[in-house]
Design an enzyme around this catalytic site. Structure first.
Site, PDB file in Angstrom:
ATOM      1  N   ARG A   1       0.426  -0.963  -0.003  1.00  0.00           N
ATOM      2  CA  ARG A   1      -0.424   0.294  -0.235  1.00  0.00           C
ATOM      3  C   ARG A   1       1.292   1.079  -0.740  1.00  0.00           C
ATOM      4  NH1 ARG A   1      -2.345   3.570   3.903  1.00  0.00           N
ATOM      5  NH2 ARG A   1      -5.207   4.387   3.315  1.00  0.00           N
TER       6      ARG A   1
ATOM      7  N   SER B   1     -12.070  -2.691   1.440  1.00  0.00           N
ATOM      8  CA  SER B   1     -13.317  -2.249   2.173  1.00  0.00           C
ATOM      9  C   SER B   1     -14.825  -1.996   2.986  1.00  0.00           C
ATOM     10  CB  SER B   1     -12.662  -0.871   2.438  1.00  0.00           C
ATOM     11  OG  SER B   1     -10.820  -0.502   2.184  1.00  0.00           O
TER      12      SER B   1
ATOM     13  N   LYS C   1      -3.678   6.515   7.797  1.00  0.00           N
ATOM     14  CA  LYS C   1      -5.039   6.627   6.153  1.00  0.00           C
ATOM     15  C   LYS C   1      -5.351   8.117   6.685  1.00  0.00           C
ATOM     16  CE  LYS C   1      -8.897   4.961   4.273  1.00  0.00           C
ATOM     17  NZ  LYS C   1      -8.740   3.884   3.159  1.00  0.00           N
TER      18      LYS C   1
HETATM   19  N1  TZP Z   1      -7.723   1.341   6.268  1.00  0.00           N
HETATM   20  C1  TZP Z   1      -8.733   1.676   7.278  1.00  0.00           C
HETATM   21  S1  TZP Z   1      -7.824   1.789   8.495  1.00  0.00           S
HETATM   22  C2  TZP Z   1      -6.342   2.476   7.461  1.00  0.00           C
HETATM   23  C3  TZP Z   1      -6.708   1.187   6.396  1.00  0.00           C
HETATM   24  C4  TZP Z   1      -5.416   1.140   5.497  1.00  0.00           C
HETATM   25  C5  TZP Z   1      -4.906   2.378   8.154  1.00  0.00           C
HETATM   26  C6  TZP Z   1      -4.479   1.634   8.909  1.00  0.00           C
HETATM   27  O1  TZP Z   1      -2.970   1.436  10.159  1.00  0.00           O
HETATM   28  P1  TZP Z   1      -2.736   1.428  11.322  1.00  0.00           P
HETATM   29  O2  TZP Z   1      -1.610   1.802  11.459  1.00  0.00           O
HETATM   30  O3  TZP Z   1      -2.990  -0.044  11.529  1.00  0.00           O
HETATM   31  O4  TZP Z   1      -3.986   2.409  12.042  1.00  0.00           O
END
Ligand code: TZP
Ligand code: MG
Length: 212
Positions: free
Chosen positions: A43, A112, A141
């Site tokens: 990602r 998602s 995110k």
């Molecule tokens: N999709 C929903 S929350 C997120 C993504 C890609 C980020 C998750 O990252 P982290 O650092 O584990 O909170």
């Protein structure tokens, strides 16, 4: 790798180079693989396609050699060209049925979701797994929605017949709560990518999960 791949894992790791303490995605993926992770998503939101392509070519080789499932976020064309095992899309991307037409029936499609209606629609459209989140507030995110909370996670655990991964703000100190809501697999970025000792952190996470 076919679609009946290894979702019998408790940990889904995701890259984020700018949150990796100066380490490259390749270096981080190497450590994830060394720690025995079986599913890794690439990602990267702000890199040029050519750079993403080069990294994904390398990660594909590394994951293939290790028998690790490799998922590419967002870019369906990139996932196809590097022969990833799957692609992960969002609600604003192409419809799953159309993505399936492009990628064929062997590639994993994950999407998602943030509410029961999206989860049910993902199942009807033929998704292989769904993301459920953000469970907690997260800064990882950008333009992320409000946390969905445990209620939605419990709904999915009890009603949705395909695999799901809980995501968003999941840390060592809250994994237990997440698993107790019925999650079997957690997707984690910064709790792993910012760790000084990545295999060590993964080991700690597994220990916590094992105790639930
Ligand atoms: N999709 C929903 S929350 C997120 C993504 C890609 C980020 C998750 O990252 P982290 O650092 O584990 O909170
Ligand atoms: Mg996306």
């Amino acid at each position: 790798m076919a679609r009946d791949y290894c979702f019998n894992t408790e940990l889904y790791c995701i890259t984020a180079e700018e949150l990796s303490m100066g380490r490259s995605n390749i270096a981080v993926v190497e450590q994830m693989i060394a720690a025995g992770v079986t599913i890794i998503q690439y990602r990267e939101k702000d890199k040029k396609m050519i750079d993403k392509y080069r990294e994904c070519c390398m990660i594909r080789k590394m994951t293939k050699a290790a028998g690790v499932t490799f998922i590419v976020n967002d870019d369906i064309d990139l996932a196809m060209i590097v022969k990833a095992d799957g692609v992960h899309i969002g609600q604003d991307d192409l419809p799953i049925e159309k993505v399936r037409e492009l990628v064929g029936d062997q590639m994993i499609i994950g999407i998602s979701t943030h509410c029961p209606a999206e989860a049910r629609q993902a199942v009807l459209a033929g998704a292989d797994y769904i993301g459920v989140g953000p469970i907690f507030r997260t800064a990882t995110k950008k333009d992320v929605c409000e946390p969905v909370g445990f209620e939605y996670l419990e709904y999915v655990a009890q009603n949705i017949p395909i695999p799901f991964v809980a995501i968003g703000g999941i840390k060592l100190n809250n994994i237990t709560e997440v698993m107790k809501c019925g999650a079997k697999c957690v997707a984690i970025i910064t709790e792993i990518t910012t760790a000084h000792d990545i295999p060590g952190r993964i080991g700690e996470i597994r220990e916590v999960i094992k105790k639930v």
